[in-house]
Design a protein around this motif. Structure first.
Motif, PDB file in Angstrom:
ATOM      1  N   THR A   1      19.419  -1.046 -23.899  1.00  0.00           N
ATOM      2  CA  THR A   1      19.671   0.376 -23.690  1.00  0.00           C
ATOM      3  C   THR A   1      20.399   1.330 -24.675  1.00  0.00           C
ATOM      4  O   THR A   1      21.503   0.958 -25.023  1.00  0.00           O
ATOM      5  N   CYS A   2      19.512   2.393 -24.968  1.00  0.00           N
ATOM      6  CA  CYS A   2      20.214   3.431 -26.189  1.00  0.00           C
ATOM      7  C   CYS A   2      19.910   4.623 -26.058  1.00  0.00           C
ATOM      8  O   CYS A   2      19.409   5.181 -26.979  1.00  0.00           O
TER       9      CYS A   2
ATOM     10  N   PRO B   1      22.494  -4.410 -22.601  1.00  0.00           N
ATOM     11  CA  PRO B   1      21.725  -4.865 -23.664  1.00  0.00           C
ATOM     12  C   PRO B   1      20.293  -4.393 -23.421  1.00  0.00           C
ATOM     13  O   PRO B   1      19.621  -4.512 -22.489  1.00  0.00           O
TER      14      PRO B   1
ATOM     15  N   GLU C   1      26.666   3.145 -21.012  1.00  0.00           N
ATOM     16  CA  GLU C   1      25.546   2.675 -21.655  1.00  0.00           C
ATOM     17  C   GLU C   1      25.825   1.228 -22.298  1.00  0.00           C
ATOM     18  O   GLU C   1      25.936   1.322 -23.603  1.00  0.00           O
ATOM     19  N   SER C   2      25.928   0.242 -21.493  1.00  0.00           N
ATOM     20  CA  SER C   2      26.027  -1.099 -22.399  1.00  0.00           C
ATOM     21  C   SER C   2      25.190  -2.166 -22.030  1.00  0.00           C
ATOM     22  O   SER C   2      25.376  -3.494 -22.420  1.00  0.00           O
TER      23      SER C   2
ATOM     24  N   ARG D   1      31.552   4.929 -23.267  1.00  0.00           N
ATOM     25  CA  ARG D   1      31.879   3.765 -24.067  1.00  0.00           C
ATOM     26  C   ARG D   1      32.737   3.929 -25.207  1.00  0.00           C
ATOM     27  O   ARG D   1      32.281   5.012 -26.046  1.00  0.00           O
TER      28      ARG D   1
ATOM     29  N   GLU E   1      32.516   2.831 -28.001  1.00  0.00           N
ATOM     30  CA  GLU E   1      31.688   2.659 -29.246  1.00  0.00           C
ATOM     31  C   GLU E   1      31.299   3.961 -29.574  1.00  0.00           C
ATOM     32  O   GLU E   1      31.025   4.173 -30.946  1.00  0.00           O
ATOM     33  N   TYR E   2      31.102   4.691 -28.660  1.00  0.00           N
ATOM     34  CA  TYR E   2      30.342   6.247 -29.046  1.00  0.00           C
ATOM     35  C   TYR E   2      31.389   7.181 -29.184  1.00  0.00           C
ATOM     36  O   TYR E   2      31.249   8.044 -28.550  1.00  0.00           O
TER      37      TYR E   2
ATOM     38  N   CYS F   1      25.958  -5.793 -27.623  1.00  0.00           N
ATOM     39  CA  CYS F   1      25.245  -4.494 -27.798  1.00  0.00           C
ATOM     40  C   CYS F   1      26.011  -3.546 -27.833  1.00  0.00           C
ATOM     41  O   CYS F   1      26.797  -2.982 -27.026  1.00  0.00           O
ATOM     42  N   ILE F   2      25.693  -2.642 -28.924  1.00  0.00           N
ATOM     43  CA  ILE F   2      26.585  -1.311 -29.277  1.00  0.00           C
ATOM     44  C   ILE F   2      25.665  -0.076 -29.078  1.00  0.00           C
ATOM     45  O   ILE F   2      25.831   0.920 -29.567  1.00  0.00           O
ATOM     46  N   GLY F   3      24.524  -0.342 -28.147  1.00  0.00           N
ATOM     47  CA  GLY F   3      23.788   0.788 -27.971  1.00  0.00           C
ATOM     48  C   GLY F   3      22.894   1.358 -29.193  1.00  0.00           C
ATOM     49  O   GLY F   3      22.610   2.632 -29.271  1.00  0.00           O
ATOM     50  N   ALA F   4      22.392   0.509 -29.999  1.00  0.00           N
ATOM     51  CA  ALA F   4      21.352   0.833 -30.963  1.00  0.00           C
ATOM     52  C   ALA F   4      20.204  -0.138 -30.807  1.00  0.00           C
ATOM     53  O   ALA F   4      19.578  -0.250 -32.026  1.00  0.00           O
TER      54      ALA F   4
ATOM     55  N   ARG G   1      22.913   7.855 -25.263  1.00  0.00           N
ATOM     56  CA  ARG G   1      23.327   8.252 -26.542  1.00  0.00           C
ATOM     57  C   ARG G   1      22.640   9.438 -26.996  1.00  0.00           C
ATOM     58  O   ARG G   1      23.254  10.405 -27.246  1.00  0.00           O
TER      59      ARG G   1
END
Ligand code: FMN
Ligand code: SF4
Ligand code: FES
Lengths: 695, 436, 160
Positions: B96-97, B94, B91-92, B131, B133-134, C124-127, B100
């Motif tokens: 998109t979230c 831009p 999920e990277s 990813r 960051e998660y 983008c960090i998915g938030a 998560r």
């Protein structure tokens, strides 16, 4: 053989084996599809996108370098869309390129230049600042200029896949991706320079050649490397009587474009400041320069005198002189001087193999066999260290044809990376280990056995008997160490052997015996340095040395005759597989003479009737007289390698005791190697990789 | 409800357990139909499972919209090699979230989806590539995996069926390109995230060179419902060929940004106004990026359309990963185009020439342009450079960079012209280039 | 080089997650977890991980330099990552970045002299739906405002 696939390229029909890539199928038609990253023999990348072509019914352009042919496929390479794609690829490539062609080594033979000329546009629309990265020195021979790099990954692949050295990689990502060496800021590697030669642009340059010449100013002389016994062809770039570089980009010769550091760079011994350029004669205890006439006169007089009174004369030949020289020398010794004491430093037991094979010439492997054989067994040799071409061939065979390789060595060797079995044994235990492999080897369809100098005498016989017992076709390579070690044996530089492994009627002293004989009258050493490790017992002996340098042996001489190196003369040499190839002189060095010429002059001064001392007639004599050497002259004349098939007479006495392998590494090569600055400059890397582990 | 309140217009299939107490626990999952899809799948033949998924018209939620059932059917079940299931949780893209949330609030749904896929293709191990960051999701997923194993829903002999399946989490380390399926597999194998030459596709040679089902998290999460309620029921929720619901990530200049589960084909304008509460600060709508930064931008006037793969393709854009980015009338399009290109230049893996050099060139060109140093010829050049990448790069990242750029220049040319002649940009800053 | 027992246990589990002969697969997770413990992917970490995964240090370097979350140099104790990609940009992410930079007195990929903070402008960090967003180490901070950022930085400043 599977059915051929039919397709059309630019309207012309062509057929190709299934699996053929469109880029290669087009080549068959003479249609060039440009490519940077595609490189025959290396893994596919599809990174440069230069090879995009139109394929009917495909929605977008496809890369010809990854596209296998298919029945009925319709490919177009000359459409406006393809031309436009090539143009923009080149425009994009040049955005970050420094365009410093006028000062770039590669100028004139640069693939980027050629492509820009053929497929590119004249002007650039790029008006932004370019990424600048300073040039780096990776090693004494390898320099890297990142901005020139187009990231085709050829260097990385040749190093990792081709050599198995894994010294190059890619770091960072995106536009700042960069080729990087394995030790932070520098390379620890074979320093073979393959990465430099394979680079399509001037990103990797050689410390030896850089900024020295434009390619078109040089004459390009294809000859055979003078170092190890593998017999690589090297093309020397010569300008103003100086060799500036070595490579084999035309892929002629047994080695294709492979060369190790020695073949590519170590020619620099030629120009070493200590190179002898005048004959020396000892007077008042010191060696003093004299004219050739004086020196030859002095030698002839002493030789005649010794012969006349039946004195003991010993002759030592070389592992690096030509077949013609070796042949002439043994004739000189035996017929001219009447001595049977002739020998050379033996580095492998070739006579033992030939007598064990009892005339089976088809059991001798060629360099090409190493690339095609289904299986190979390496015994007591560190190929990557000592027989780099063979290591390359076997690895390529494994990569391309999944060859099954077995090793039986003292320590770890690079071939372990892909061997199906790697056995570690102390010296002496090899044969038992080899025999333990019998069940596995019996299942192979064929086998090539390569064995080092540690396997000799009865062990060779046992090895051949083992090979015979497998019930499959087996070929052999007896590994010897230097460029014409094989030729030294073949030409009879051994007291017990006449040329072609015929028994000598009156064998004289061996090399060790000559050195040990207190009553030796004359010692004539041609291109060898026996006194490096031994001393001469006969204090009063008259010593004549022909060499390039004032070696330990030459320093003891009474007369020193400066000789030409292999790069300065014509003739032939025979590699360890028994393949003969021709040398071509690349330059002349003032004051020196080839050994053959020296023999001729000496013979004349001594009024000996030994025949003409020029390479061609001597080689004709060899072809006519030496068993196994009746090779087709045309093959040699056109620069090819011709396999010889000598058969040793069964009554030859085995002399395993005389075999002393040199244990050179990639960066050493007997005495000669010491005079190459390039070779000594990389000795700073005594990594684990470089400790001879084979024998 | 996590992060944002639900909308009454939502059709909550995948997100129905969001907001329940302890929604990530196996107990909650089981109390709300958990693993019923799998139990039904156990009674089916593998072909029948795949048939059900085909019937559902479930299309990949990772971006390309490839029919999931069809993809599964490419796996050679009879191959002697082991097979693998890989969930793409990178999920990277831009904008998109959504994946998560699916993993945070309902991890067992993902596990069940993967398990059903495993059953369909006879795989016995699966990886969730998450990813970097998660990180917190790794803890959540590992806990869920442990829980499921302990209760017999994963591991050996699942529910006494004789079927074995293990799932492992695997962290990425910061690289957009690792969302691309073949680069993801390289990364999973411990290498640089550089894509592979395709064919072969992952279904034939994926993880560790073996046949692999690789899907987006949301795609897997839809599978339990499909098996439980039937493919037809899922298909009926959406539009023809675009089955089910999907999670839209509404962001940018709207009053109620958030992740909303809506039926496929939901009207974009309604989404902005009725779900998202309209453009913020009473401003007018200027443009929308409908499916994440790779998708060509839509002008306000083009937004009255159903959000499904085919309608967006007809409108010259893409449904992508469901990231709907809304821009108000004050937004500087040059700035947005520049920011997007900075992203792609930063994320280009550097493998192929057109992407590596093209994104770098465009980034510099747009930056200069944005800073007031542009010429009229540069406007055409931006489009030209983007077009010289289009369709010619090694993987779709190059297209993802080129397509939006071309759309910005074509659709908002007047804004590019407004930046000409050294006039300072109407907006203040698009930021210095991130050092790539 | 030795790691904490917890990390060793994690590595052991990791190595078991991949098929036989595939320990290289553990490379990236190992680097991430080792970095969390050691503070950076030091030369020593590179060598150690290379050994454990059966690759060369250069192969590790190729990977480390590829991934943006792997760092050869230690980051600050609090690694403040401000997203300025579109969704965040549209809602003021760029301003937050400038504010953080001003407050901390450091720029992109810099670390304060006391090693407490480092700053990075991230992609983008998915938030996106809770933009603008910031990540401090692995913790997300959603719907940020200038005031919330000030408070956040001040609270981090105070933690011992
Ligand atoms: C540059 C690039 C980035 C991608 N990023 C993601 C991603 O982050 N998550 C994802 O699920 N798919 C991503 N994809 C799509 C995947 O390649 C792949 O199509 C998808 O994961 C397949 O799953 P699906 O069929 O369920 O959508 C990306 C593709 C490209 C070209
Ligand atoms: S392998 Fe041997 S023959 Fe070939 S270049 Fe090297 S030293 Fe010369
Ligand atoms: S040769 Fe085909 S992409 Fe480079």
């Amino acid at each position: 053989m599977a059915e051929l696939v039919h397709l059309t390229i630019d309207g012309r029909p062509v057929e190709a084996a299934p699996g053929t890539l469109v880029i290669d199928a087009a080549k068959k038609l003479g249609i060039e599809i440009p490519a940077f990253c595609y490189y025959e023999g290396l893994s596919l990348q599809a990174a440069c996108r230069m090879c995009l072509v139109e394929v009917e019914r495909a929605p977008k352009l496809l890369t010809a370098c990854t596209l296998p042919v298919a029945e009925g496929m319709v490919v177009r390479t000359a459409t406006p869309a393809v031309a436009q794609a090539r143009k923009s690829m080149l425009e994009l490539l040049l955005t970050n390129h420094p365009l410093d062609c006028p000062v770039c080594d590669k100028g004139g033979e640069c693939e980027l230049q050629d492509m820009a000329f053929r497929y590119g546009v004249g002007e650039s629309r790029f008006a932004e600042t370019k990424v600048h990265v300073p040039e780096k020195q990776f090693s004494p021979v390898v320099f890297f200029d990142a901005p020139r790099c187009i990231l085709c990954y050829r260097c990385v692949r040749i190093c990792n896949e081709g050599l198995g050295v894994n010294a190059l990689g890619v770091v960072n990502r995106g536009a700042v991706s960069e080729i990087a060496p394995n030790r932070g800021d520098h390379l620890e590697c074979d320093e073979c320079g393959a990465c430099i030669d394979i680079c399509p642009v001037g990103a990797l340059t050689s410390g030896i050649y850089r900024y020295h010449a434009r390619p078109w100013e040089m004459e390009h002389v294809g000859t055979i490397c003078t170092f190890c016994s593998n017999g690589c062809k090297t093309t020397l770039g010569v300008r103003g009587n100086r060799i500036l570089r070595g490579n084999n980009r035309d892929r002629s010769g047994v080695n294709g474009e492979f060369l190790c550091i020695k073949g590519r760079y170590a020619f620099d011994f030629l120009h070493h400041p200590e190179r002898l350029q005048s004959p020396l004669v000892r007077s008042g205890g010191e060696l003093r320069p004299v004219s050739w006439v004086q020196a030859l006169g002095a030698v002839a007089e002493r030789f005649l005198e010794a012969r006349a009174r039946g004195g003991r004369i010993g002759v030592v030949g070389s592992n690096r002189t030509t077949n013609e020289e070796n042949y002439f020398l043994q004739k000189f010794a035996r017929q001219g001087l009447g001595t049977g004491s002739i020998d050379h430093r033996r580095t492998g037991d070739v006579p033992a193999l030939l007598s064990a094979l009892a005339g089976r010439g088809d059991a001798l492997a060629t360099v090409a066999d190493l690339y095609t054989t289904k299986a190979a067994l390496v015994v007591a040799s560190d190929l990557a260290q000592q027989h780099p071409l063979f290591a390359f061939q076997l690895r390529a065979n494994w990569r391309h044809h999944h060859a099954r390789v077995y090793t039986v060595t003292r320590g770890p060797v690079r071939e372990d990376q892909y061997s199906v079995q790697a056995l570690r044994v102390p010296p002496g235990g090899e044969l038992e280990a080899v025999e333990s492999l019998a069940p596995a080897l019996r299942k192979e369809p064929e086998l090539v056995i390569l064995f080092g100098g540690g396997i000799r005498g009865a062990a060779v016989q046992r090895l051949v008997a083992f090979g015979d017992s497998l019930g499959i076709p087996v070929k052999y390579v007896c590994l010897v160490d230097y460029s014409n070690s094989r030729g030294a044996f073949d030409m009879g530089l051994a007291p017990e052997l006449l040329p072609g492994y015929q028994p000598a009627p009156n064998p004289g002293l061996t090399l060790a015996e000559m050195l040990a004989a207190p009553d030796l009258d004359v010692l004539w050493v041609v291109g060898a340095n026996p006194l490096r490790e031994a001393s001469l017992a006969a204090e009063k002996a008259f010593v004549v040395v022909q060499d390039l340098f004032l070696t330990e042996t030459a320093a003891r001489a009474d007369v020193v005759l400066p000789a030409a190196s292999a790069y300065e003369k014509a003739g032939t040499v025979t590699n360890t597989c028994g393949e003969v190839q021709r040398l071509r002189p690349a330059l002349k060095v003032m004051g020196v003479k080839s050994d053959l010429e020296i023999f001729g002059l000496l013979a004349r001064a001594m009024r000996l009737e030994l025949g003409g001392a020029r390479p061609e007639p001597v080689f004709e004599e060899i072809r006519a007289n030496v068993p196994g050497y009746g090779v087709p002259a045309a093959v040699l004349a056109t620069g090819g390698a011709a396999q010889t098939c000598p058969a040793a007479a069964p009554e030859i006495p085995p002399r395993p005791d005389l075999v002393r392998p040199a244990s050179d590494t990639l960066f050493t090569s007997g005495t000669l190697g010491r005079y190459s600055k390039v070779l000594s400059s990389v000795l700073e890397f005594p990594g684990e990789l470089y400790k001879g582990a084979g024998e | 409800m996590p992060y944002n309140d639900p909308s009454p217009l939502e059709v909550r299939i995948l997100t129905r357990r969001f907001g329940l107490p302890d929604s990530a626990s196996l107990d909650t999952y089981l109390a709300h139909d958990g693993f019923q899809g799998f139990e039904r799948a156990l009674k089916l033949k593998p072909e029948e499972i795949i048939e059900e998924v085909k019937l559902s018209h479930l299309r990949g939620r990772g971006g390309a919209g490839f029919p999931a059932g069809l993809k599964w059917s490419f796996v050679p079940r009879s191959s002697p090699k082991p097979k693998y299931i890989v969930a793409n949780a990178d999920e990277s893209e831009p904008g998109t979230c959504k994946d998560r949330l699916l993993m945070e609030y309902d991890p067992h749904q993902l596990l069940e989806g993967m398990l059903i896929a495993a059953l369909a293709v006879d795989a016995h191990a699966g990886y969730i590539y998450i990813r970097g960051e998660y990180r917190y999701l790794i803890e959540i997923l590992d806990r869920a995996i442990e829980e499921a194993r302990a209760r017999g829903y994963l591991g050996r002999n699942i529910l006494g069926s004789g079927f074995d399946f293990e799932v492992y989490t695997h962290t990425g380390a910061g690289a957009y390109e690792c969302g691309e399926e073949s680069a993801l597999l390289e990364s999973l194998e411990g290498k640089r995230g550089v894509p592979r030459i395709r064919p072969p596709f992952p279904a034939v040679a994926g993880a560790f060179g073996c046949p692999t089902v690789l899907n987006n998290v949301e795609t897997f999460c839809a599978v339990p419902y499909i098996l439980r309620e039937g493919g037809a029921a899922f298909a009926a929720l959406g539009t023809p060929k675009n089955g089910g619901t999907r999670l839209f990530c509404l962001s940018g200049h709207v009053n109620r940004p958030g992740v909303y589960e809506l039926p496929m084909g939901f009207n974009l304008l309604r989404m902005i106004h009725e779900v998202g509460g309209g453009v913020w600060k009473g401003k007018k709508l200027k443009a929308v990026i409908p499916g994440g930064s790779s998708c060509p931008v839509l002008k306000a006037g083009e937004c009255d359309l159903p959000m499904d793969y085919d309608s967006l393709a007809r409108a010259g854009s893409m449904l992508g990963s469901g990231g709907v980015v809304v821009m108000d009338e004050d937004t500087c399009m040059v700035k947005v185009a520049l920011r997007i290109m900075r992203f792609y230049a930063h994320e280009s893996c550097g493998w192929c020439i057109p992407c590596r050099e093209g994104t770098m060139w465009l980034r510099k060109l747009l930056q200069r342009f944005h800073d007031g140093g542009g010429t009229r010829a540069d406007i055409g050049l931006i489009g030209d450079v983007a077009k010289s990448m289009l369709g010619r790069t090694f993987c779709p990242l190059g297209d993802a960079a080129a397509m939006p750029t071309i759309s910005f220049v074509e659709k908002f040319r007047e804004e590019f012209e407004a930046h000409l002649d050294g006039r300072p940009c109407p907006c203040e800053r698009a930021g210095e280039a991130v050092a790539v | 080089m030795t790691f904490s027992p917890d990390l060793e246990a994690r590595f052991a589990r990791l190595l078991e997650s991949y098929p036989p002969g595939r320990r290289r697969s553990a490379l990236i997770p190992m680097l991430m977890y080792a970095q969390d413990e050691v503070g950076a992917v030091t030369g020593e970490v590179v060598e150690e991980v290379a050994r454990r995964c059966g690759v060369t240090p250069l192969q590790v370097d190729e990977v480390v330099s590829y991934y943006s979350m792997l760092h050869r140099q230690p980051q600050g104790k609090y690694h403040v990552q401000v997203c300025t990609n579109i969704s965040c940009l549209l809602r003021g992410g760029d301003k937050l970045y400038e504010q953080a930079s001003r407050k901390l007195g450091i720029g992109h990929k810099e670390t304060t002299a006391d090693g407490r903070f480092s700053l990075e402008e991230v992609e983008c960090i998915g938030a996106c739906s809770w933009a603008p967003a910031i990540q401090v180490n692995y913790d997300f901070h959603h719907d940020m405002t200038p005031e919330k950022l000030d408070k956040l930085l001040a609270s981090l400043e105070k933690i011992q």
